[in-house]
Structures are given as C-alpha cells and as structure tokens.
Design an enzyme around this catalytic site. Sequence first.
Site, PDB file in Angstrom:
ATOM      1  N   ARG A  77      -4.887 -24.480 -38.478  1.00  0.00           N
ATOM      2  CA  ARG A  77      -4.349 -25.012 -37.223  1.00  0.00           C
ATOM      3  C   ARG A  77      -5.496 -25.388 -36.296  1.00  0.00           C
ATOM      4  O   ARG A  77      -6.625 -24.935 -36.444  1.00  0.00           O
ATOM      5  CB  ARG A  77      -3.410 -23.996 -36.571  1.00  0.00           C
ATOM      6  CG  ARG A  77      -2.072 -23.984 -37.260  1.00  0.00           C
ATOM      7  CD  ARG A  77      -1.096 -23.029 -36.629  1.00  0.00           C
ATOM      8  NE  ARG A  77      -1.215 -21.682 -37.157  1.00  0.00           N
ATOM      9  CZ  ARG A  77      -0.366 -20.706 -36.891  1.00  0.00           C
ATOM     10  NH1 ARG A  77       0.657 -20.939 -36.108  1.00  0.00           N
ATOM     11  NH2 ARG A  77      -0.529 -19.492 -37.408  1.00  0.00           N
ATOM     12  N   VAL A  78      -5.169 -26.202 -35.318  1.00  0.00           N
ATOM     13  CA  VAL A  78      -6.233 -26.865 -34.569  1.00  0.00           C
ATOM     14  C   VAL A  78      -7.100 -25.881 -33.768  1.00  0.00           C
ATOM     15  O   VAL A  78      -8.330 -26.028 -33.743  1.00  0.00           O
ATOM     16  CB  VAL A  78      -5.662 -28.002 -33.688  1.00  0.00           C
ATOM     17  CG1 VAL A  78      -4.834 -27.482 -32.524  1.00  0.00           C
ATOM     18  CG2 VAL A  78      -6.761 -28.920 -33.193  1.00  0.00           C
ATOM     19  N   TYR A 106       9.303 -27.816 -43.368  1.00  0.00           N
ATOM     20  CA  TYR A 106       9.229 -26.898 -42.226  1.00  0.00           C
ATOM     21  C   TYR A 106      10.251 -27.298 -41.159  1.00  0.00           C
ATOM     22  O   TYR A 106      11.078 -26.495 -40.738  1.00  0.00           O
ATOM     23  CB  TYR A 106       7.813 -26.933 -41.671  1.00  0.00           C
ATOM     24  CG  TYR A 106       7.539 -25.953 -40.541  1.00  0.00           C
ATOM     25  CD1 TYR A 106       7.366 -24.591 -40.792  1.00  0.00           C
ATOM     26  CD2 TYR A 106       7.444 -26.398 -39.215  1.00  0.00           C
ATOM     27  CE1 TYR A 106       7.101 -23.696 -39.750  1.00  0.00           C
ATOM     28  CE2 TYR A 106       7.175 -25.509 -38.182  1.00  0.00           C
ATOM     29  CZ  TYR A 106       6.993 -24.166 -38.451  1.00  0.00           C
ATOM     30  OH  TYR A 106       6.735 -23.286 -37.421  1.00  0.00           O
ATOM     31  N   LYS A 137      13.646 -25.228 -40.484  1.00  0.00           N
ATOM     32  CA  LYS A 137      13.876 -24.541 -39.209  1.00  0.00           C
ATOM     33  C   LYS A 137      15.140 -25.059 -38.525  1.00  0.00           C
ATOM     34  O   LYS A 137      15.833 -24.320 -37.841  1.00  0.00           O
ATOM     35  CB  LYS A 137      12.672 -24.737 -38.280  1.00  0.00           C
ATOM     36  CG  LYS A 137      11.418 -23.984 -38.726  1.00  0.00           C
ATOM     37  CD  LYS A 137      11.519 -22.504 -38.382  1.00  0.00           C
ATOM     38  CE  LYS A 137      10.196 -21.787 -38.614  1.00  0.00           C
ATOM     39  NZ  LYS A 137      10.274 -20.353 -38.304  1.00  0.00           N
TER      40      LYS A 137
END
Length: 324
Positions: free
Chosen positions: A192-193, A151, A155
């Site tokens: 995700r958190v 990732y 990116k």
Amino acid sequence: MARLYDNRKRILVTGGAGFIGSHLIDRLLEQGHDVLCIDNLFTGTKRNIDQFHNHSRFEFMRHDVTFPLYVEVDEIYNLACPASPVHYQHDPVQTTKTSVHGAINVLGLAKRLGCKVFQASTSEVYGDPVVHPQPEEYWGNVNPIGPRSCYDEGKRCAETLFFDYHRQHGLEIKVARIFNTYGPRMHPADGRVVSNFIMQALRDEPISIFGDGSQTRSFCYVDDLVEGLLRLMATGPEITGPVNLGNPAEFTIKELAEKAIEMTGSKSDIVYRELPRDDPKQRQPDIALARRTLDWQPAVDLEKGLGWTIDYFKALLPELADSR
Ligand code: NAD
Ligand code: UDP
Ligand code: UDP
C-alpha cells in the site's frame, strides 16, 4: 449468548492479526473484554499479536473464515480480508470467497448467538467515484469484471448479505465503510502507498508513484479509525450503517511522496510507473453521518500520524536488514 460471570464481553475479531484488527484488540483488552482472534495469517502476522500472548483474556485461533466456525461470543467484528491491492489480487478467487463466504459464516454465527456483528466494508464500494466527496447514499461506480472487482464486489456482496440478514432475520448489524487507513503494524512489504513510500524513503530507494501522482486519497490514522469502530459497535439497534469512517483531509499521491521524503530526510528520487487498471482518481469521505450519529471525527492530522508511522518503520529496519 456466551455465559458470563460479570459485565465483560467475549468478543470475536476475525482478521485480528492484521493491521487494523490488532489495534482494535489493543483497545478491547484495555476495556476489560475477552478477545478471541481468528486469522489465517495470509497478510497478518504473529508479530502483530505477540504482545497479547501472555494476556489471560486473549486467545488466538488459526482459522479461515471461508469455513464455518462454531464458538460462543457476545459480539463479532469481521475484519478478515486482505486489504492491499497487491495481496487481494494475488488470489482473487480466495478474496471473493473471504468476503462472501466469510460474511455468510459470521452472519450464521451471529444469527445462532443473537449477537451484534460488525462488517469492515470499504470506500472501494464507491469504485472510481464520480460523486465527490462520497456520501453513504452514493451507489458507486464499480467495474464488476476488472482486477479490483474481487475486492470491491466481494465487499459489496458482503454488505448485501449483512442487510439481508438484518431484514430477513432481524440481526443487529453495524457496517462501516473504511477509507484509506495507515499507521504502525502495516506490513512493511504490504504494497500500500503509505508503507511503500515510507520504506522506500527510509532506504533512500526511488519512490514509486503510479501514474502522474495527481490521483487523490484521504488518509486516516489507525487510532482514529478504531475509535470510530468502537463507537459504531456501541450504538443501539437502530444504527446499522453503512457509515463512512475516514479522514476528509485529501492529498494527491505526489504530495504524499513529497511529505515522505521531507519527513524522513531521504535522498530518494521520485520515479513514475504505470498506473494500475481501474485505479480510483479521487477519494474523500463525507463524514457528516459519523459526526452526527457517533459524534466522531478524526483527531490526528497526516503530519503527526506519518511521524508515528515513520518511527515504527524506522525501528523495524535493522531486523528487516537481517532477514533480507
Ligand atoms: P490486513 O491485511 O493487515 O488485515 C487483514 C487480516 O485478515 C490479516 O490478518 C489476514 O491474515 C486476515 N485474513 C485474510 N483472509 C482471511 C481469511 N480467509 N480467514 C481469516 N483471516 C483472513 O488489512 P487491514 O488494513 O488491517 O484491513 C482490515 C479490514 O479492514 C479488511 O477487511 C479491509 O478490507 C478493511 N479495510 C481496510 C482499509 C485500510 O485502509 N486499511 C480500508 C478499507 C477497508
Ligand atoms: N455457521 C457458522 N457458525 C454458526 C452457525 C452457522 O459458521 O454458529 C455458518 C454455517 O456454515 C452456515 C452459515 O453460517 O452455512 C449460514 O448460517 P445460516 O444459519 O444463516 O444458514 P443455513 O445454515 O440455514 O444455511
Ligand atoms: N500507489 C503509488 N505507489 C505505490 C503504491 C500505491 O503511487 O507504491 C498509488 C496507487 O496507484 C493508488 C494510491 O497510491 O492511486 C493508493 O494506493 P493503495 O494501494 O494504498 O490503496 P487504494 O486506495 O488504491 O486501495
């Protein structure tokens, strides 16, 4: 350029069935534009774009950005890419391809059309930062061979391609480095958190803190973020970015867990799990550049944004219980 009969634009949003993309499409349709959404539905869902299906200015095409795409549009927002560590690590080779081949294809498309092209970059380009908060000038501290590299490096390479197409071919580019963004339409099982903690709290299940919860993140509500994306796209050719977009209010993950419990009135306990490898210890955007060039800053604080997000997930619960 696409042929037009009035002022409205035809706008391509890749990854438009995802969390941020679907909110961006809301705003673009509201502004009167035609929107072409392309998505391979890897992490995005039809539910996120259901509300647009009878809209005369909306079109959906199932397509993977790693393959070429020949369409006629006036502007491109490139958001296609899984964003949750769980999902982008599921098929890391595909993640890198999505960022790199995806960037090449949208840049080739923008070059042929002579149109503006936006790239959804990320705070992950700073890796596990040793400069805090992170300004755009910081080159980052990224592991090139770890589990997050597909990732992070994907990116980073996409940014390189954007700037080389800009320098080599004169393309008008807009690059935003997006910091942790949350809100309605995140997938409840996204990993995700924010979505994890809210879903766990609503179900009175243990809240899973990775590590000791002292690591920090700065959470931006999705409406604020989308406003920043629109402002960046509206700038003249001299503004390329990269520009940080995020909310500078920084919280520890433990504080977030406590807030999720308190705001849902949950009976959940906190459990501590192993910290994933290369998990950044701190993250906070320096948004001086966005303030200066876009006159932008977030307006929604965590409490308010979490409240709206909790309401969204609460409304999903009965349906999720049926499908379990
Ligand atoms: P998301 O996973 O909800 O959305 C990503 C969308 O891209 C999904 O609809 C997915 O199906 C689609 N997609 C993935 N691979 C594709 C491919 N090869 N071809 C076509 N479509 C593909 O995530 P999000 O949070 O909405 O993120 C949107 C963009 O913003 C991503 O590029 C992400 O890297 C970036 N970003 C998000 C955050 C955040 O906190 N949400 C932070 C930094 C950067
Ligand atoms: N491309 C695309 N749509 C277009 C134009 C190009 O998908 O309308 C893709 C094509 O696959 C090409 C890539 O974008 O490989 C890069 O295009 P560019 O013109 O920069 O490079 P070239 O075609 O010379 O390799
Ligand atoms: N995290 C956590 N519990 C979870 C999911 C995530 O403690 O159930 C932590 C994770 O280790 C990281 C932070 O929360 O430190 C943010 O994780 P997320 O996956 O949302 O995004 P990241 O910023 O790491 O890409």
